[in-house]
Design a protein around this motif. Structure first.
Motif, PDB file in Angstrom:
ATOM      1  N   GLN A 228      -4.038 -13.947  -0.962  1.00  0.00           N
ATOM      2  CA  GLN A 228      -4.059 -15.225  -1.685  1.00  0.00           C
ATOM      3  C   GLN A 228      -4.621 -16.329  -0.788  1.00  0.00           C
ATOM      4  O   GLN A 228      -5.443 -17.142  -1.222  1.00  0.00           O
ATOM      5  CB  GLN A 228      -2.646 -15.569  -2.155  1.00  0.00           C
ATOM      6  N   TYR A 229      -4.203 -16.338   0.469  1.00  0.00           N
ATOM      7  CA  TYR A 229      -4.710 -17.337   1.406  1.00  0.00           C
ATOM      8  C   TYR A 229      -6.215 -17.175   1.618  1.00  0.00           C
ATOM      9  O   TYR A 229      -6.986 -18.145   1.555  1.00  0.00           O
ATOM     10  CB  TYR A 229      -3.993 -17.242   2.749  1.00  0.00           C
ATOM     11  N   ASP A 230      -6.657 -15.930   1.875  1.00  0.00           N
ATOM     12  CA  ASP A 230      -8.084 -15.703   2.119  1.00  0.00           C
ATOM     13  C   ASP A 230      -8.918 -16.010   0.885  1.00  0.00           C
ATOM     14  O   ASP A 230     -10.047 -16.516   0.993  1.00  0.00           O
ATOM     15  CB  ASP A 230      -8.314 -14.263   2.572  1.00  0.00           C
ATOM     16  N   ALA A 246     -10.171 -27.045  -6.360  1.00  0.00           N
ATOM     17  CA  ALA A 246      -9.020 -26.860  -7.249  1.00  0.00           C
ATOM     18  C   ALA A 246      -8.532 -25.418  -7.209  1.00  0.00           C
ATOM     19  O   ALA A 246      -7.319 -25.159  -7.148  1.00  0.00           O
ATOM     20  CB  ALA A 246      -9.383 -27.256  -8.678  1.00  0.00           C
ATOM     21  N   LYS A 247      -9.464 -24.444  -7.232  1.00  0.00           N
ATOM     22  CA  LYS A 247      -9.067 -23.043  -7.178  1.00  0.00           C
ATOM     23  C   LYS A 247      -8.566 -22.672  -5.780  1.00  0.00           C
ATOM     24  O   LYS A 247      -7.678 -21.825  -5.632  1.00  0.00           O
ATOM     25  CB  LYS A 247     -10.227 -22.152  -7.607  1.00  0.00           C
ATOM     26  N   ALA A 248      -9.143 -23.308  -4.772  1.00  0.00           N
ATOM     27  CA  ALA A 248      -8.643 -23.087  -3.418  1.00  0.00           C
ATOM     28  C   ALA A 248      -7.175 -23.503  -3.330  1.00  0.00           C
ATOM     29  O   ALA A 248      -6.334 -22.776  -2.783  1.00  0.00           O
ATOM     30  CB  ALA A 248      -9.482 -23.870  -2.410  1.00  0.00           C
ATOM     31  N   LYS A 253      -1.554 -22.446  -2.696  1.00  0.00           N
ATOM     32  CA  LYS A 253      -0.193 -22.735  -3.149  1.00  0.00           C
ATOM     33  C   LYS A 253       0.598 -21.446  -3.358  1.00  0.00           C
ATOM     34  O   LYS A 253       1.775 -21.351  -2.964  1.00  0.00           O
ATOM     35  CB  LYS A 253      -0.258 -23.533  -4.454  1.00  0.00           C
ATOM     36  N   LEU A 254      -0.030 -20.442  -3.970  1.00  0.00           N
ATOM     37  CA  LEU A 254       0.662 -19.168  -4.187  1.00  0.00           C
ATOM     38  C   LEU A 254       1.067 -18.538  -2.854  1.00  0.00           C
ATOM     39  O   LEU A 254       2.180 -18.014  -2.715  1.00  0.00           O
ATOM     40  CB  LEU A 254      -0.238 -18.214  -4.978  1.00  0.00           C
ATOM     41  N   ALA A 255       0.154 -18.580  -1.886  1.00  0.00           N
ATOM     42  CA  ALA A 255       0.458 -18.006  -0.576  1.00  0.00           C
ATOM     43  C   ALA A 255       1.497 -18.848   0.167  1.00  0.00           C
ATOM     44  O   ALA A 255       2.413 -18.312   0.803  1.00  0.00           O
ATOM     45  CB  ALA A 255      -0.815 -17.893   0.259  1.00  0.00           C
ATOM     46  N   ALA A 256       1.355 -20.165   0.070  1.00  0.00           N
ATOM     47  CA  ALA A 256       2.282 -21.075   0.757  1.00  0.00           C
ATOM     48  C   ALA A 256       3.701 -20.918   0.230  1.00  0.00           C
ATOM     49  O   ALA A 256       4.673 -20.972   0.992  1.00  0.00           O
ATOM     50  CB  ALA A 256       1.810 -22.516   0.596  1.00  0.00           C
ATOM     51  N   GLN A 264       0.178 -22.902   4.142  1.00  0.00           N
ATOM     52  CA  GLN A 264       0.921 -24.164   4.099  1.00  0.00           C
ATOM     53  C   GLN A 264       0.151 -25.257   4.829  1.00  0.00           C
ATOM     54  O   GLN A 264       0.081 -26.403   4.357  1.00  0.00           O
ATOM     55  CB  GLN A 264       2.308 -23.966   4.721  1.00  0.00           C
ATOM     56  N   LEU A 265      -0.438 -24.903   5.954  1.00  0.00           N
ATOM     57  CA  LEU A 265      -1.222 -25.878   6.716  1.00  0.00           C
ATOM     58  C   LEU A 265      -2.449 -26.328   5.922  1.00  0.00           C
ATOM     59  O   LEU A 265      -2.736 -27.522   5.821  1.00  0.00           O
ATOM     60  CB  LEU A 265      -1.647 -25.260   8.048  1.00  0.00           C
TER      61      LEU A 265
END
Length: 530
Positions: A228-230, A246-248, A253-256, A264-265
């Protein structure tokens, strides 16, 4: 024995199956257990194994690991491969028996030798990790390969990893890709994620952002936080997909939310800068702090800045001090420097020059230029320390040797005046010229004076005029750091400095013109500005 009838083990087992499926009889958990128990007591191996599974899972009977172990063990007496494998798992996990990797390995080996795929995989893991056996990557690969060739998805993934890292086999990205692909096609989320990474970097396959996106998305849809982050990063950069902040944000958010500290960063910066979401200092602080709470040093520094400025949170110098000190204690030079500034100014903590010097030195000893320069400034001016031109010149020289024009200017001035170093106009000229060539107008002005007076150089009005022109406005004054110390708040604004020193340079030019020197052919000077 129910009623007066006698049943053999096979009949009891079949009745148990019938009651479980409701085949010709009304389904009944109670009857299922009764008939399987009768069959197991009559030494039916299948019934003993199934009874073990029922007790392990608490199906149709109250869960009991001890009872499960009992029935598995009875089934192993007849060589039941399934019971051997499950008994190995009970020893591995310490359920119903005292945990023992040695016992687990023994039972896995018995089952693996009979061709049990799951046991072959587990035995490979025991060799890979060195649990219950001497660690051996080669033996791990042997058992992984046996299981992988028979379609065990976990073994396929682990075998891919062994090829990727070259453990027990010659390192091969192509072999890693082959096994990752087999596992990924079976839905292995870790294999899907790693396959995405291989396509992104072009390792073992032709580089393809589109393929990377495909595999990241499959893993991300299964909830893999790294994927999700990548995937968020791919949307942020527009690699393999149309760029979309927006998609980023969606994927970050899902990964965070799963605790991925890097996501989160990134999410905190998206809120901080208002990219893909409505700008919100408060939400930026929230995600910065969550990442910081997980030990992300870089993020721990940012809440300190936001508390100090009151952005997204109620301003609090004490909270700012707390966060910055947290990072400084981990050896981060810029935080050590900022902490020194807080002690020097008494911001969020009791003022202490002693503590300020301590933290400036810690940062300076790591080669942090701002701290080195500031120490030079403090020693030159006796600001919080006993004045020492020798110490000042030492610190200025460290920064000057790194190409910093302000330190080069300060060192030149000390050489000119003989403060902390042996007086030398020649050395002063050397440092002024280095600083002046980097656009330092302070040094350019001093060079003009040195050439005008013939100190350290052959006297030359022509050279003096050249340097005065730069300061007076012929040079790139507006884009320079003009007569200011970038590491300390200047008393003059850039505009005031330009006016003040620019006018001084013009006065110098006017004076030289009044001498009638070098100006007969100098038509570049606007007479009205004299």
């Amino acid at each position: 024995m129910p009623g007066d009838e006698e049943y053999d083990a096979k009949e009891c087992f079949e009745k148990g199956k019938a009651y479980r499926k409701g085949d010709g009889v009304e389904q009944s958990d109670k009857e299922v257990f009764k008939w399987f128990k009768l069959a197991a007591d009559l030494e039916d191996t299948n019934a003993q194994f199934i009874l073990g599974r029922m007790y392990e899972d608490g199906r149709d009977v109250e869960q009991s690991y001890a009872e499960a172990v009992k029935w598995y063990r009875l089934a192993t007496n007849w060589g039941d491969v399934r019971a051997q494998y499950y008994l190995g798992k009970m020893y591995e996990d310490g359920r119903g028996v005292k945990q023992s990797n040695i016992e687990a390995t023994m039972w896995f080996k018995l089952a693996a030798d009979q061709g049990c795929v799951d046991a072959q995989y587990r035995l490979g893991k025991m060799y890979e990790d060195g649990r219950g056996v001497e660690q051996s990557d080669a033996k791990a690969v042997k058992w992984f390969k046996l299981a992988a060739d028979r379609g065990c998805v976990d073994a396929q993934y682990r075998l891919g990893m062994m090829y990727y890292f070259g453990r027990g086999v010659n390192r091969s990205d192509k072999e890693a890709i082959k096994w990752f692909k087999l596992a990924a096609d079976q839905g292995c989320v870790d294999a899907q994620y790693d396959l995405g990474g291989m396509y992104e970097d072009g390792r073992g396959v032709e580089q393809s952002y589109e393929e990377a996106i495909k595999w990241y998305r499959l893993a991300a849809d299964q909830g893999n936080a790294n994927a999700q982050y990548d995937l968020g990063g791919m949307y942020e950069d527009g690699r393999g997909v149309e760029q979309s902040d927006a998609k980023a944000v969606k994927w970050f958010k899902l990964a965070a939310d799963q605790g991925n500290v890097t996501a989160q960063l990134c999410l905190s910066f998206m809120y901080y800068e208002g990219r893909g979401v409505e700008q919100s200092d408060a939400k930026a602080v929230k995600w910065f702090k969550l990442a910081a709470d997980q030990g992300c040093v870089n993020t721990q520094y940012i809440p300190g800045e936001m508390y100090e400025d009151g952005r997204g949170v109620e301003q609090s110098k004490k909270e700012a001090f707390k966060w910055i000190k947290l990072v400084a204690n981990k050896g981060i030079a810029n935080a050590q420097y900022d902490l020194g500034g807080m002690y020097e100014d008494g911001r969020g903590v009791e003022q202490s020059y002693e503590e300020a010097i301590k933290w400036y030195r810690l940062a300076a000893d790591q080669g942090y230029k701002r701290a080195q320069y500031h120490l030079g400034w403090m020693y030159e001016n006796g600001d919080g320390v006993e004045q020492s031109y020798e110490e000042a010149s030492k610190w200025f020289r460290m920064v000057a040797d790194q190409g910093d024009s302000d330190a080069q200017y300060r060192l030149g001035k000390m050489c000119e005046d003989g403060r902390g170093v042996e007086q030398s106009y020649e050395e002063a000229i050397k440092w002024y010229r280095l600083a002046a060539d980097r656009g330092n107008h302070d040094a350019q002005y001093r060079l003009g004076e040195m050439y005008e007076d013939g100190r350290g150089v052959e006297q030359s009005y022509e050279e003096a005029i050249k340097w005065y022109r730069l300061v007076a406005g012929y040079g790139d004054v507006n884009t320079s750091c003009f007569f200011s110390d970038p590491y300390k708040d200047s008393e003059l604004s850039d505009e005031e400095a330009v006016k003040r020193y620019g006018f001084e340079a013009w006065n110098k030019l006017a004076y030289l013109k009044s001498l009638g020197s070098m100006y007969e052919d100098d038509t570049d000077i606007d007479q009205s500005d004299e």
